[in-house]
Design an enzyme around this catalytic site. Sequence first.
Site, mmCIF file in Angstrom:
data_model
loop_
_atom_site.group_PDB
_atom_site.id
_atom_site.type_symbol
_atom_site.label_atom_id
_atom_site.label_comp_id
_atom_site.label_asym_id
_atom_site.label_seq_id
_atom_site.Cartn_x
_atom_site.Cartn_y
_atom_site.Cartn_z
ATOM 1 N N GLU A 22 0.860 -1.169 0.000
ATOM 2 C CA GLU A 22 0.000 0.000 0.000
ATOM 3 C C GLU A 22 0.904 1.228 0.000
ATOM 4 O O GLU A 22 1.968 1.215 0.608
ATOM 5 C CB GLU A 22 -0.891 0.066 1.256
ATOM 6 C CG GLU A 22 -1.938 -1.012 1.341
ATOM 7 C CD GLU A 22 -1.421 -2.314 1.945
ATOM 8 O OE1 GLU A 22 -2.126 -3.330 1.818
ATOM 9 O OE2 GLU A 22 -0.320 -2.319 2.541
ATOM 10 N N TYR B 15 7.387 2.362 -7.731
ATOM 11 C CA TYR B 15 6.836 1.010 -7.761
ATOM 12 C C TYR B 15 6.353 0.635 -9.160
ATOM 13 O O TYR B 15 6.630 -0.467 -9.644
ATOM 14 C CB TYR B 15 5.693 0.869 -6.749
ATOM 15 C CG TYR B 15 6.134 1.060 -5.319
ATOM 16 C CD1 TYR B 15 7.217 0.366 -4.798
ATOM 17 C CD2 TYR B 15 5.468 1.944 -4.477
ATOM 18 C CE1 TYR B 15 7.626 0.547 -3.482
ATOM 19 C CE2 TYR B 15 5.863 2.114 -3.155
ATOM 20 C CZ TYR B 15 6.946 1.418 -2.669
ATOM 21 O OH TYR B 15 7.342 1.589 -1.369
#
EC number: 2.3.1.266
Length: 167
Positions: free
Chosen positions: A117, A129
């Site tokens: 998250e 990411y």
Amino acid sequence: MSSGTSVYQAVASAGDRVRSLSDQDLPAMVAIERASYRRPWAESIFRDCFRPDYQLWGVESDGGLRGYAVVACLFDEAHLLNLCLHPEDRRRGMGRCLLRHAVTAAFDAGMARMILEVRRSNIGAQHLYESEGFLRIGERPGYYPDVPEREDAVVLSLEAPGSRDRR
């Protein structure tokens, strides 16, 4: 993603190295956490992560811990719980180095995917990411405690190479 240190050296300076962490690293981890977040993890949370189903990695530079990653492994899924660099060390490749190491270690340990998250407002981390192959798979409304309101999390996932073939 291939294992081996060559991929890490390509994104970090020659003096940086990734190593596993021990409870001896707690003071440095807590200091980095406190320098980075308005609502940092407590030392007790970090202490609870030193157990067999967790992987803790740190990046060192010039002999000191500059960042860390905490990964929980359950069944075939690795959950990146925390990846943090000291504010002075951001945007130098250390985060990418640490992320690649954590992903590779988890996949080498047989994990089929890694999830994480990230705050909706943390666009820089989302770009990191996603540039490493993570895909958005959902959201967690109100996931992060904040003042005056809670902040939503974006949920990202990365499948291990060949993991669909293992199912």
